[in-house]
Write an enzyme that holds these catalytic residues in place. Sequence first.
Site, PDB file in Angstrom:
ATOM      1  N   ASN A 160       5.923   2.209  -5.837  1.00  0.00           N
ATOM      2  CA  ASN A 160       6.323   1.885  -7.204  1.00  0.00           C
ATOM      3  C   ASN A 160       5.332   2.380  -8.254  1.00  0.00           C
ATOM      4  O   ASN A 160       5.722   2.767  -9.360  1.00  0.00           O
ATOM      5  CB  ASN A 160       6.503   0.378  -7.335  1.00  0.00           C
ATOM      6  CG  ASN A 160       7.575   0.020  -8.343  1.00  0.00           C
ATOM      7  OD1 ASN A 160       8.434   0.835  -8.672  1.00  0.00           O
ATOM      8  ND2 ASN A 160       7.542  -1.201  -8.839  1.00  0.00           N
ATOM      9  N   ARG A 181      12.496  10.724  10.549  1.00  0.00           N
ATOM     10  CA  ARG A 181      13.292  10.086   9.497  1.00  0.00           C
ATOM     11  C   ARG A 181      12.572  10.046   8.145  1.00  0.00           C
ATOM     12  O   ARG A 181      13.090   9.473   7.184  1.00  0.00           O
ATOM     13  CB  ARG A 181      13.710   8.690   9.922  1.00  0.00           C
ATOM     14  CG  ARG A 181      12.606   7.708  10.221  1.00  0.00           C
ATOM     15  CD  ARG A 181      13.202   6.344  10.560  1.00  0.00           C
ATOM     16  NE  ARG A 181      12.176   5.355  10.823  1.00  0.00           N
ATOM     17  CZ  ARG A 181      11.826   4.935  12.025  1.00  0.00           C
ATOM     18  NH1 ARG A 181      12.421   5.435  13.091  1.00  0.00           N
ATOM     19  NH2 ARG A 181      10.886   4.013  12.170  1.00  0.00           N
ATOM     20  N   ARG A 206      13.640  -2.038  -7.332  1.00  0.00           N
ATOM     21  CA  ARG A 206      12.255  -2.356  -7.676  1.00  0.00           C
ATOM     22  C   ARG A 206      12.093  -2.334  -9.193  1.00  0.00           C
ATOM     23  O   ARG A 206      12.833  -1.641  -9.902  1.00  0.00           O
ATOM     24  CB  ARG A 206      11.298  -1.327  -7.056  1.00  0.00           C
ATOM     25  CG  ARG A 206      11.325  -1.251  -5.537  1.00  0.00           C
ATOM     26  CD  ARG A 206      10.684  -2.462  -4.870  1.00  0.00           C
ATOM     27  NE  ARG A 206       9.284  -2.620  -5.245  1.00  0.00           N
ATOM     28  CZ  ARG A 206       8.275  -1.943  -4.694  1.00  0.00           C
ATOM     29  NH1 ARG A 206       8.511  -1.034  -3.761  1.00  0.00           N
ATOM     30  NH2 ARG A 206       7.035  -2.166  -5.067  1.00  0.00           N
ATOM     31  N   PRO A 244       0.828  -1.208   0.000  1.00  0.00           N
ATOM     32  CA  PRO A 244       0.000   0.000   0.000  1.00  0.00           C
ATOM     33  C   PRO A 244       0.863   1.260   0.000  1.00  0.00           C
ATOM     34  O   PRO A 244       1.861   1.333   0.721  1.00  0.00           O
ATOM     35  CB  PRO A 244      -0.792  -0.130   1.299  1.00  0.00           C
ATOM     36  CG  PRO A 244      -0.813  -1.598   1.594  1.00  0.00           C
ATOM     37  CD  PRO A 244       0.498  -2.121   1.105  1.00  0.00           C
ATOM     38  N   GLU A 245       0.487   2.232  -0.822  1.00  0.00           N
ATOM     39  CA  GLU A 245       1.246   3.481  -0.889  1.00  0.00           C
ATOM     40  C   GLU A 245       0.572   4.544  -0.023  1.00  0.00           C
ATOM     41  O   GLU A 245      -0.435   4.280   0.641  1.00  0.00           O
ATOM     42  CB  GLU A 245       1.396   3.895  -2.351  1.00  0.00           C
ATOM     43  CG  GLU A 245       2.072   2.796  -3.175  1.00  0.00           C
ATOM     44  CD  GLU A 245       2.565   3.237  -4.545  1.00  0.00           C
ATOM     45  OE1 GLU A 245       2.848   4.429  -4.747  1.00  0.00           O
ATOM     46  OE2 GLU A 245       2.674   2.352  -5.428  1.00  0.00           O
ATOM     47  N   LYS A 301       3.802   6.377   4.594  1.00  0.00           N
ATOM     48  CA  LYS A 301       3.183   5.066   4.737  1.00  0.00           C
ATOM     49  C   LYS A 301       2.973   4.688   6.202  1.00  0.00           C
ATOM     50  O   LYS A 301       2.693   3.517   6.509  1.00  0.00           O
ATOM     51  CB  LYS A 301       4.048   4.016   4.035  1.00  0.00           C
ATOM     52  CG  LYS A 301       4.226   4.273   2.530  1.00  0.00           C
ATOM     53  CD  LYS A 301       5.115   3.228   1.890  1.00  0.00           C
ATOM     54  CE  LYS A 301       5.352   3.543   0.418  1.00  0.00           C
ATOM     55  NZ  LYS A 301       6.200   2.522  -0.249  1.00  0.00           N
TER      56      LYS A 301
END
Length: 258
Positions: A160, A119, A246, A2-3, A51
């Site tokens: 992606n 981060r 990826r 999941p993005e 995310k």
Amino acid sequence: MPEGHTVHRNARDLAPLVGAPLRVSSPQGRFAEEAAQVDGAPLGSVEAWGKHLLLGLGDARYVHVHLGMRGTWLPRPPGEPPIRSARLRVEGAAGTWELVAPSTCELLAPPAAAAVVARLGPDPLRPDADREAALAALGRGTTAIGALLLDQSVVAGVGNVFRAEALHAVGVHPRTPGRSVERSTLERLWDVLVAMMGRAVEDGRIVTVDAQDRSAVPEAEARRVYKQAHCRDCGADVVVEQVGGRTSYACPVEQPAP
């Protein structure tokens, strides 16, 4: 995986629970000890950062959730028994939700929660995102722009699919070094991400082709280059290769290789 749009949609769905005490449990049992510590506490906030999802509970503790590859939040009808595999169940006056198969579900003190956020790079879906910081990080990158976009410390929430579709929208090949991309193109790239990801929050899925009714577009035809045999703009064969660990997708005509 999941993005970022999925996590922001989760935050929007859970927002009606804010302000009221929650019943917190772990039907699966793996989060039972932590759930007991915050059971009955009011939900003070729901924040999506890339995310990552942070639920502020009780005395400033946070439930930190990362969905990973298979995680999902599921609404539960009133009176329905818990899903046995649910890691976390939250029940309030505004509804009940269960978290299934996350990669991370942990209870954090404020400093640890702040460290999670620290981060991360700017999130295109957040109104407080530091656009200039994101553009600067992308523009000084010596690695491929496609790798930089997947680096959550550079831009948070891009996965992606958004990488492939946003780079196609601005005509940049994913192997192009970040520092080789013109400033004006980076600005357009950020704006495309903001718009594309925002539409995905509303739609609940990623649709980048033009359509009057995006909900009616079949999933296999919803993107211009991602997992497509041919570019849906010009018809050229989509080039598939590895960038940043990826699989990447690019149109050789509209995104010339560097």
